[in-house]
Write a protein that holds these residues in place. Structure first.
Motif, PDB file in Angstrom:
ATOM      1  N   LYS A 249      56.089 -16.835 -42.916  1.00 26.46           N
ATOM      2  CA  LYS A 249      56.097 -16.826 -44.377  1.00 26.46           C
ATOM      3  C   LYS A 249      57.495 -16.619 -44.953  1.00 26.46           C
ATOM      4  O   LYS A 249      57.696 -16.760 -46.165  1.00 26.46           O
ATOM      5  N   ALA A 250      58.442 -16.287 -44.114  1.00 31.97           N
ATOM      6  CA  ALA A 250      59.788 -15.963 -44.588  1.00 31.97           C
ATOM      7  C   ALA A 250      60.572 -17.212 -44.979  1.00 31.97           C
ATOM      8  O   ALA A 250      60.372 -18.293 -44.414  1.00 31.97           O
ATOM      9  N   THR A 251      61.450 -17.070 -45.953  1.00 29.70           N
ATOM     10  CA  THR A 251      62.356 -18.157 -46.315  1.00 29.70           C
ATOM     11  C   THR A 251      63.507 -18.175 -45.314  1.00 29.70           C
ATOM     12  O   THR A 251      63.725 -17.210 -44.568  1.00 29.70           O
ATOM     13  N   VAL A 252      64.264 -19.266 -45.307  1.00 29.97           N
ATOM     14  CA  VAL A 252      65.419 -19.345 -44.409  1.00 29.97           C
ATOM     15  C   VAL A 252      66.421 -18.244 -44.736  1.00 29.97           C
ATOM     16  O   VAL A 252      67.010 -17.630 -43.841  1.00 29.97           O
ATOM     17  N   GLN A 253      66.601 -17.975 -46.018  1.00 32.79           N
ATOM     18  CA  GLN A 253      67.559 -16.942 -46.413  1.00 32.79           C
ATOM     19  C   GLN A 253      67.129 -15.570 -45.904  1.00 32.79           C
ATOM     20  O   GLN A 253      67.960 -14.771 -45.453  1.00 32.79           O
ATOM     21  N   SER A 273      64.616 -20.389 -32.549  1.00 29.66           N
ATOM     22  CA  SER A 273      63.510 -20.959 -33.346  1.00 29.66           C
ATOM     23  C   SER A 273      62.163 -20.836 -32.651  1.00 29.66           C
ATOM     24  O   SER A 273      61.126 -20.680 -33.317  1.00 29.66           O
ATOM     25  N   ALA A 274      62.141 -20.874 -31.333  1.00 26.12           N
ATOM     26  CA  ALA A 274      60.867 -20.775 -30.605  1.00 26.12           C
ATOM     27  C   ALA A 274      60.248 -19.388 -30.722  1.00 26.12           C
ATOM     28  O   ALA A 274      59.054 -19.213 -30.441  1.00 26.12           O
ATOM     29  N   PHE A 275      61.035 -18.395 -31.139  1.00 24.64           N
ATOM     30  CA  PHE A 275      60.551 -17.018 -31.265  1.00 24.64           C
ATOM     31  C   PHE A 275      59.981 -16.731 -32.650  1.00 24.64           C
ATOM     32  O   PHE A 275      59.397 -15.678 -32.869  1.00 24.64           O
ATOM     33  N   LEU A 276      60.191 -17.670 -33.591  1.00 19.56           N
ATOM     34  CA  LEU A 276      59.907 -17.388 -35.002  1.00 19.56           C
ATOM     35  C   LEU A 276      58.577 -17.967 -35.469  1.00 19.56           C
ATOM     36  O   LEU A 276      58.490 -18.613 -36.504  1.00 19.56           O
ATOM     37  N   GLY A 277      57.544 -17.717 -34.710  1.00 19.00           N
ATOM     38  CA  GLY A 277      56.236 -18.215 -35.110  1.00 19.00           C
ATOM     39  C   GLY A 277      55.641 -19.134 -34.062  1.00 19.00           C
ATOM     40  O   GLY A 277      56.299 -19.513 -33.095  1.00 19.00           O
ATOM     41  N   PRO A 278      54.384 -19.506 -34.244  1.00 17.56           N
ATOM     42  CA  PRO A 278      53.656 -20.279 -33.219  1.00 17.56           C
ATOM     43  C   PRO A 278      54.056 -21.742 -33.113  1.00 17.56           C
ATOM     44  O   PRO A 278      53.778 -22.391 -32.114  1.00 17.56           O
ATOM     45  N   ASP A 279      54.718 -22.290 -34.156  1.00 14.12           N
ATOM     46  CA  ASP A 279      55.031 -23.722 -34.174  1.00 14.12           C
ATOM     47  C   ASP A 279      56.540 -23.915 -34.272  1.00 14.12           C
ATOM     48  O   ASP A 279      57.139 -23.843 -35.343  1.00 14.12           O
ATOM     49  N   GLN A 280      57.185 -24.184 -33.133  1.00 12.65           N
ATOM     50  CA  GLN A 280      58.645 -24.317 -33.111  1.00 12.65           C
ATOM     51  C   GLN A 280      59.120 -25.500 -33.954  1.00 12.65           C
ATOM     52  O   GLN A 280      60.139 -25.406 -34.657  1.00 12.65           O
ATOM     53  N   ALA A 285      62.031 -27.478 -38.678  1.00 12.62           N
ATOM     54  CA  ALA A 285      62.056 -28.312 -39.889  1.00 12.62           C
ATOM     55  C   ALA A 285      62.456 -27.483 -41.100  1.00 12.62           C
ATOM     56  O   ALA A 285      63.207 -27.944 -41.966  1.00 12.62           O
ATOM     57  N   LEU A 286      61.972 -26.248 -41.155  1.00 17.92           N
ATOM     58  CA  LEU A 286      62.340 -25.358 -42.249  1.00 17.92           C
ATOM     59  C   LEU A 286      63.806 -24.952 -42.149  1.00 17.92           C
ATOM     60  O   LEU A 286      64.546 -24.989 -43.145  1.00 17.92           O
ATOM     61  N   VAL A 293      72.514 -23.791 -41.146  1.00 16.13           N
ATOM     62  CA  VAL A 293      71.727 -23.768 -39.913  1.00 16.13           C
ATOM     63  C   VAL A 293      71.515 -25.174 -39.352  1.00 16.13           C
ATOM     64  O   VAL A 293      71.393 -25.353 -38.133  1.00 16.13           O
ATOM     65  N   LEU A 294      71.487 -26.183 -40.235  1.00 15.23           N
ATOM     66  CA  LEU A 294      71.190 -27.558 -39.833  1.00 15.23           C
ATOM     67  C   LEU A 294      72.022 -28.060 -38.645  1.00 15.23           C
ATOM     68  O   LEU A 294      71.446 -28.611 -37.693  1.00 15.23           O
ATOM     69  N   PRO A 295      73.357 -27.901 -38.629  1.00 19.26           N
ATOM     70  CA  PRO A 295      74.132 -28.426 -37.492  1.00 19.26           C
ATOM     71  C   PRO A 295      73.702 -27.842 -36.146  1.00 19.26           C
ATOM     72  O   PRO A 295      73.700 -28.538 -35.129  1.00 19.26           O
ATOM     73  N   TRP A 296      73.312 -26.588 -36.158  1.00 18.62           N
ATOM     74  CA  TRP A 296      72.893 -25.934 -34.913  1.00 18.62           C
ATOM     75  C   TRP A 296      71.500 -26.400 -34.491  1.00 18.62           C
ATOM     76  O   TRP A 296      71.244 -26.571 -33.291  1.00 18.62           O
ATOM     77  N   VAL A 297      70.619 -26.605 -35.444  1.00 16.95           N
ATOM     78  CA  VAL A 297      69.293 -27.140 -35.133  1.00 16.95           C
ATOM     79  C   VAL A 297      69.438 -28.497 -34.457  1.00 16.95           C
ATOM     80  O   VAL A 297      68.817 -28.786 -33.426  1.00 16.95           O
TER      81      VAL A 297
END
Length: 349
Positions: A249-253, A273-280, A285-286, A293-297
């Motif tokens: 439920k958290a925002t990126v910020q 990202s794999a640690f931040l909820g059930p759907d990596q 995407a968020l 964060v985009l370049p690292w994703v």
């Protein structure tokens, strides 16, 4: 009358000979290993090249005592080194068994991997730099903490780890494993499982070829530093509330702020990202909506498409290693035990 102190020390062999007025012969300190001894010897104390003066006696005695002390301290060092090697071997063998137990438990239920990763993250992210409290201390095991909103979906996986803990404790010779160690090593096993599963998929589902691929190109050797952090101590009370956001439920910020609070930036946020909820995929995407964060994703997505996944795997292992010991004092003697002494009188030759 004079007194000579003869030692086992090779350096004392070259002392001046002692004259014996009765026999006219010279007596030399023996180079053989013999105990320190005192002998009465009649000498001419008025002068001469062969006189063994009092200061020579004191020098000889002082050197003998000093070297004896060095020899004794040397034996203590050798004993300490041997004991240290035994403890390292004990910890290493126990650690290997722990990993095997956890890997087997996870392999039987691969669907629990996301929850295990989030459980490890949530146990560690309670760390507060200002008060130096919280961190990966096993506090999430308490009912009052595991029932919090951010942990509400993790009780099932905690039950799974508690079953694994019973098995681990049954063969541990150095006491029960701490929940703090159990949870972080479960995360390590879960990550290794996903890396190996990815290699197997790249080999068309052939498990043998997948194992060979990962052994040849994987970053398994990067786990060395993580493995040294074995000996975390469990806290005896829950960590304070409000330190962990609900990741789904958290925002990126909000995520960035939380990671910043423990010394992490956009790079570490993306790799975790794999640690931040059930759907990596949904989490990435968020995260990709944020320009920092985009370049690292994108970097880690590209890396996962390669055979070795080196950039992604190395950064993930490095990040988890730091996360898994935030604020913890590692007991490097944990899980060691006294070596059984052998009664040599009962040995049959």
């Amino acid at each position: 009358m004079g007194v000579s102190f003869l030692s086992t020390l090779p350096s004392l062999v070259h002392l001046s000979p002692l004259s014996n007025s009765n026999t006219g012969t010279h007596i030399y300190p023996s180079p053989r290993a013999v105990p320190i001894r005192c002998n009465k010897i009649e000498t001419d104390v008025t002068g001469g090249d062969n006189v063994f003066r009092r200061r020579d006696v004191l020098k000889c005695f002082g050197a003998a005592i000093s070297m004896e002390l060095i020899a004794i301290s040397g034996s203590f060092v050798e004993m300490a080194s041997a004991a240290d090697l035994i403890q390292r071997r004990q910890r290493s063998e126990f650690q290997s068994s722990v990993k095997e137990t956890l890997y087997t438990a996870i392999k039987g239920k691969p669907e629990v991997v996301p929850s295990i990763l989030t459980l490890a993250l949530n146990d560690a992210m309670t760390y507060d730099k200002a008060t130096k409290s919280g961190g990966p201390n096993g506090s999430v095991r308490f009912s009052s903490e595991i029932s919090r909103p951010e942990n509400k979906a993790l009780s099932t996986v905690l039950d799974l780890l508690e079953e694994a803990k019973k098995e681990i404790d049954s063969y541990s010779k150095g006491g029960p494993i701490s929940y703090a160690d159990l949870i972080q090593y479960a995360a390590q096993s879960a990550i290794k499982y996903t890396f190996l599963a990815s290699a197997i998929r790249k080999c068309g589902g052939n498990e043998e070829k997948g194992n060979l691929l990962y052994a040849a190109y994987g970053s398994n050797g990067q786990w060395g530093l993580f493995d040294k952090q074995f000996g975390r101590t469990d806290t005896q009370e829950p960590d304070p509330e409000g330190r962990i956001p609900q990741w789904e439920k958290a925002t990126v910020q909000e995520m960035k702020d939380k990671f910043k609070a423990i010394g992490y930036g956009p790079r570490q946020l993306a790799v975790m990202s794999a640690f931040l909820g059930p759907d990596q995929a949904a989490t990435e995407a968020l995260l990709a909506t944020d320009t920092e964060v985009l370049p690292w994703v994108q970097k880690y997505q590209r890396s996962r498409e390669t055979v070795s996944q080196t950039d992604y795997e190395v950064d993930l292992i490095t990040t988890l290693t730091k996360l898994s010991c935030l604020g913890q004092q590692i007991n490097y003697e944990a899980y060691t035990y006294p070596v059984q002494k052998i009664d040599v009188t009962k040995l049959k030759l």
